[in-house]
Each structure stands twice: as C-alpha cells, then as structure tokens.
Design a protein around this motif. Structure first.
Motif, mmCIF file in Angstrom:
data_model
loop_
_atom_site.group_PDB
_atom_site.id
_atom_site.type_symbol
_atom_site.label_atom_id
_atom_site.label_comp_id
_atom_site.label_asym_id
_atom_site.label_seq_id
_atom_site.Cartn_x
_atom_site.Cartn_y
_atom_site.Cartn_z
ATOM 1 N N GLU A 16 57.364 -2.022 73.722
ATOM 2 C CA GLU A 16 57.161 -0.594 73.534
ATOM 3 C C GLU A 16 57.924 -0.102 72.301
ATOM 4 O O GLU A 16 59.140 -0.284 72.191
ATOM 5 C CB GLU A 16 57.632 0.167 74.785
ATOM 6 C CG GLU A 16 57.748 1.665 74.645
ATOM 7 C CD GLU A 16 56.467 2.341 74.191
ATOM 8 O OE1 GLU A 16 56.553 3.209 73.304
ATOM 9 O OE2 GLU A 16 55.379 1.999 74.709
ATOM 10 N N ASP A 88 46.900 8.377 76.465
ATOM 11 C CA ASP A 88 47.447 9.661 76.019
ATOM 12 C C ASP A 88 47.544 10.669 77.159
ATOM 13 O O ASP A 88 48.443 11.521 77.167
ATOM 14 C CB ASP A 88 46.592 10.244 74.891
ATOM 15 C CG ASP A 88 46.694 9.419 73.605
ATOM 16 O OD1 ASP A 88 47.664 8.648 73.479
ATOM 17 O OD2 ASP A 88 45.796 9.557 72.744
ATOM 18 N N SER A 132 53.437 4.734 74.156
ATOM 19 C CA SER A 132 52.126 4.237 74.575
ATOM 20 C C SER A 132 51.916 4.490 76.067
ATOM 21 O O SER A 132 52.695 4.021 76.896
ATOM 22 C CB SER A 132 52.007 2.743 74.275
ATOM 23 O OG SER A 132 50.906 2.183 74.968
ATOM 24 N N TYR A 134 49.640 3.211 77.741
ATOM 25 C CA TYR A 134 49.210 1.944 78.349
ATOM 26 C C TYR A 134 50.428 1.113 78.753
ATOM 27 O O TYR A 134 50.445 0.485 79.816
ATOM 28 C CB TYR A 134 48.308 1.174 77.380
ATOM 29 C CG TYR A 134 47.055 1.948 77.027
ATOM 30 C CD1 TYR A 134 45.991 2.037 77.935
ATOM 31 C CD2 TYR A 134 46.955 2.626 75.811
ATOM 32 C CE1 TYR A 134 44.859 2.775 77.626
ATOM 33 C CE2 TYR A 134 45.820 3.363 75.498
ATOM 34 C CZ TYR A 134 44.771 3.443 76.413
ATOM 35 O OH TYR A 134 43.651 4.176 76.118
ATOM 36 N N SER A 135 51.472 1.140 77.917
ATOM 37 C CA SER A 135 52.720 0.464 78.281
ATOM 38 C C SER A 135 53.351 1.132 79.498
ATOM 39 O O SER A 135 53.822 0.459 80.420
ATOM 40 C CB SER A 135 53.712 0.496 77.105
ATOM 41 O OG SER A 135 53.254 -0.257 76.020
#
Length: 507
Positions: A16, A88, A132, A134-135
C-alpha cells in the motif's frame, strides 16, 4: 491460529502506497483491529441480553457497524460482494463518513472513562492511510477472519500484537520509546510485587507494556468476580502524549483483557504538581520515561528542580505521585547516577532523602534496541519525610545530610548476560532470574553489592555503578579529546609535508 492472517495483513500494507514504515503498519492494523473487536464485543453483549430477555443498546449505529460496511455477509455466511464497498467508494466512505462519525463520540460521551470517549479520542488522533480501496478491502477481509470471543483467541492476538509493537520499536533509533523489553518489565514487576486492590500508574505509558504485564501478573490464579472487576475498573492508569502510542496502548490493553482502558491522552509534565492530593497518588509506579527529550521553559517551571531533560522531570513527577510506602521501578539512563550538573545532583539528593532507593539494576548496552544509551532501573519506596519537591527542603538544622536520608543502603546488581545484546540477541527472562532471586534478600555476589548511604559523597551524591568485585576498567577517552588529538596530529603532518615540499623545491 491467527499468525498467518497477521502476515497477510502486513503483506497488504507493504504494497500500500500510503504505508511506508513499521509505524504505519501498526497504526493501520490498530484501528482496523479496534473496530473488529468492538463489533465482536457488541455482538456478544447483544446475544447475552437476548438470552436473558433484555434489550441491548448498540454503541455504534447500524450503518457504521463492522458487519454492515466492512464485512457484510450473505445467507451462507460468505462476504456479500453485492453490498461490500471497495475501490474509491470504500475510501470515500471511510474518510468522509466513518471517521467523522467515530470522532464525534468524544463530544457525545458522558465521561472520559467510557468506551464511547475512547472511540472518539482514538479516531480523532489517527487517520486512514490507505489510498487504494482495493488494498483496504483485502485488509478488511483478513481482519474479519480474527475472533475476539474467547480468552484463548484474545491471548493469541495479544502476543501477535506485541510482536508487531516490538518490530515497530526495533525499526528505528527511537526503539526504546515504543518498546521496553518484556523480560525487563516482568523482572521489575516481580521486584515491586503489585497486589490486587493497589493502584498502578505509568505516566509515560507508550504502548502500555508495563500495564499489560502487570495485568497478566495479577491475573494469575483463580480470582473472584469482585477481584476481576477491580482489575478492570480500578487498578490501571496510564498517560501518553503521542497520538500513535496512545492508540496502540488502548488496543494493547484491550487485547490483554481490559475492556475500557484508563489511558489518558495528555502531556503528563504539564500537570501542576502543587495540586496533587493524597487521593491522586498511586501505590505502584512502573515506567520507562523518554530520555533525551527537551521540555519548554513553562513546563520546567512546574518543577522544583528545573531541567530540560524530560526523564529527570518525569522522575520528579513519579516521586510526587507515589503514596507514602508506595513502590516504584523506573528506567533511566545511567548518566543520571553521576552527572555533575546542578539538576542531576539535586535530583539524586531528593531521591535519596524522600525515598528509600533500595536497589539499582545496571543494564548492559543494547538492552534497548536502537536507543543508543545505557540504562539503569531505580527501585524505590516513598518515605515518611515531608515531600520536598513542592515544599521546603526536608533537611533540618543541626542534623547531617545522611541523618535526613530515607535511604540507608543501596543494593546494586550489574546485569551481564555474557553476550552482546541486539535484535537477534535480545534480553530474555533467564537473563534476569538471578537478579530477581538475589534482590529479594539483597544478597551480595560477584555481580551484586551493597553501598551504605554514609559512604556516598555528600557534595556530589554520585551513585555511579562501581562493582567492587571487578577490577577497575580503563576509562574510555572522550570523543572530543580524540578529535582534538587528531587535529593536532593532522597539523603536525601538514607541517612535515610542507617542509618536505620546500626541500624538494629548493633542490
């Protein structure tokens, strides 16, 4: 059981962009762990209430509960991909809605000792570093695998979290600030011997290692419901100035079993010592205050012995906060024992006179990874004489200084593990076993000896460690002396070279 999960979380954080250091890893793991713990705690309380036919009022609104935003489940108990935020949308929700909501608890809480206040304080002092979504989604799914329901689960999680704090402490030169070696803490506790019903204090608690280990020490054996309640609510108090350490301390104590830790986010040294009353004092003080720091003039004015050295101010604070007959164990850099400046001398005199400084543990270099200084541990008990820090000196006319001392004899122990200390050779419990055993009877040995207070110089009050059973070591030269000599030699060399050059030119 959970070790691989922690490794997976670290792997996510390592990738990240918003997390670059071990401090970041621990910070981000902490707030995620806290919210998962809180959800498990609330679910457990709701289930108990349902069994007894009562209703449970959730602390967190439904919209912001972990089981709704972080890990919504389908009817098969699997992550509901249709309702789980990611990308997001997840980052936007956490930054714009979740954190502001949680920060608001600080204003809505009825008092600072409630879990609601702790929620507000934590999320006012910490921020989401995930860039992020997604992270963050990956991290949430790993955190959701953890369980806080049983004591065994909490015990394992506390060990894994301690390892994370240790890694954070070892990551840089400020290691000793965040992590005091647990074997040293346990040895200090075994000497001080806290009891259930006594109030235990650390005014510079860092990651709360002293309080956590004290809780584990007192938790041994079978305790009554009343004793457990005393441990939960009326035993431990910690204060911490730095935001990250404050959050880590809260999480660390929670994982050790204290539901609403009494950790106060404040600069301890700004408190007015003249306002301290007996009801404010503690039976036991265990601490490793930061050394090398500097405090502003207005903070120094709060103390009778004025100095910019943070550790010396903390030592005055601890003497003041200790009850008469109370016991303390405090880590301090070893130069305190012999520094010739007025503040050091006055503070040693104050310590000897108002307290019984009965033991000094001399720790080897490398005990604190990354700290770069040698340390000692001072063990003392508050004496009966008038406390001199905020009143007049206790020395009466017509009596010698030695006659006024609460200290009569000091027992020294020089810890020598027989190896160089460091990250891969850290202190262990076996290293300190002999110290604890000999200290209980103040026994003399090759590593331990007694010094009578009458043998201490009454001008300097020098308490430095000088083992009478070992040959005097050759004193190392001061760095500046060596540099000065190098400069002189360089000058002489330059002159010789110039002479040779002149001879060459003339020839």
């Amino acid at each position: 059981m959970f070790e691989q999960t922690f490794k997976n979380i670290d792997d996510v954080l390592w990738k990240e962009a918003g997390c670059t250091t071990e401090l970041d890893y621990t910070e981000q793991t902490s707030w995620l762990l806290f919210l998962k713990y809180l959800d498990d705690l609330e679910q457990e309380k709701a289930e108990k209430a349902e069994l007894t036919g009562e209703s449970y009022q959730f602390i967190i609104d439904k919209t912001h509960r972990w089981s709704v935003w972080a890990a919504p489940k389908d009817q098969n108990g699997k992550l509901d991909q249709n309702h789980a935020l990611t990308g997001d949308d997840l980052i936007d929700y956490v930054n714009r809605k979740l954190f502001p909501y949680l920060q608001g608890f600080k204003e809505r809480a009825t008092s600072p000792d409630t879990i609601e206040y702790k929620i507000g304080e934590i999320f006012s002092e910490i921020k989401n570093r995930f860039q992020s979504g997604y992270s963050l989604r990956d991290a949430l799914e790993y955190i959701d695998e953890l369980r806080f329901r049983s004591q065994q689960e909490k015990h394992e999680l506390s060990h894994l979290y301690e390892a994370k704090i240790k890694n954070m402490g070892n990551a840089g030169r400020n290691g000793g600030e965040y992590y005091t070696p647990r074997p040293l803490i346990r040895a200090m506790i075994q000497v001080v011997k806290p009891k259930i019903g006594e109030k235990i204090y650390d005014g510079a608690c860092g990651s709360a290692g002293f309080l956590c280990e004290s809780y584990d020490y007192l938790r041994q054996g079978k305790l009554t419901t009343k004793q457990l309640e005393i441990l939960q609510k009326n035993t431990f108090t910690g204060k911490e100035k730095k935001s990250l350490a404050y959050v880590i301390a809260i999480m660390n104590l929670i994982l050790h079993g204290i539901d609403a830790p009494n950790i106060i986010h404040t600069n301890t040294l700004t408190e007015n010592l003249s306002d301290v009353q007996d009801k404010d004092r503690f039976d036991v003080i265990l601490a490793n205050p930061p050394f090398g720091g500097k405090e502003r003039k207005e903070v120094q004015n709060n103390f009778n012995i004025k100095t910019g050295e943070t550790a010396f101010l903390f030592l005055q604070h601890f003497i003041k906060m200790l009850k008469v007959g109370g016991r303390a164990a405090v880590v301090i850099k070893n130069t305190f024992l012999s520094n010739s400046d007025n503040a050091s001398r006055a503070l040693r005199q104050e310590l000897l006179s108002s307290c019984n400084l009965h033991s000094i543990l001399d720790c080897p270099g490398g005990t604190f990874v990354g700290a770069g200084v040698k340390t000692v541990v001072l063990f003392f008990e508050k004496g009966e004489p008038v406390d001199a820090i905020q009143t007049t000196p206790i020395f009466n006319q017509g009596k010698s200084i030695n006659e006024q001392m609460a200290t009569r004899k000091i027992w020294y122990y020089q810890l020598d593990p027989g190896r160089n200390m460091g990250k891969t050779n850290s202190l262990n419990d076996d290293d300190l076993q002999e110290f604890v055993e000999l200290q209980s009877t103040f026994s003399e040995s090759e590593k331990s000896w007694l010094v009578d207070v009458t043998d201490i110089d009454q001008e300097s009050f020098d308490l430095s460690v000088k083992n009478p059973h070992k040959a005097e070591e050759v004193a190392l030269r001061e760095p500046q002396d060596i540099l000065d000599e190098i400069a002189v030699l360089d000058g002489e060399s330059a002159e010789i070279l110039a002479s040779i050059l002149q001879l060459t030119v003339n020839s």
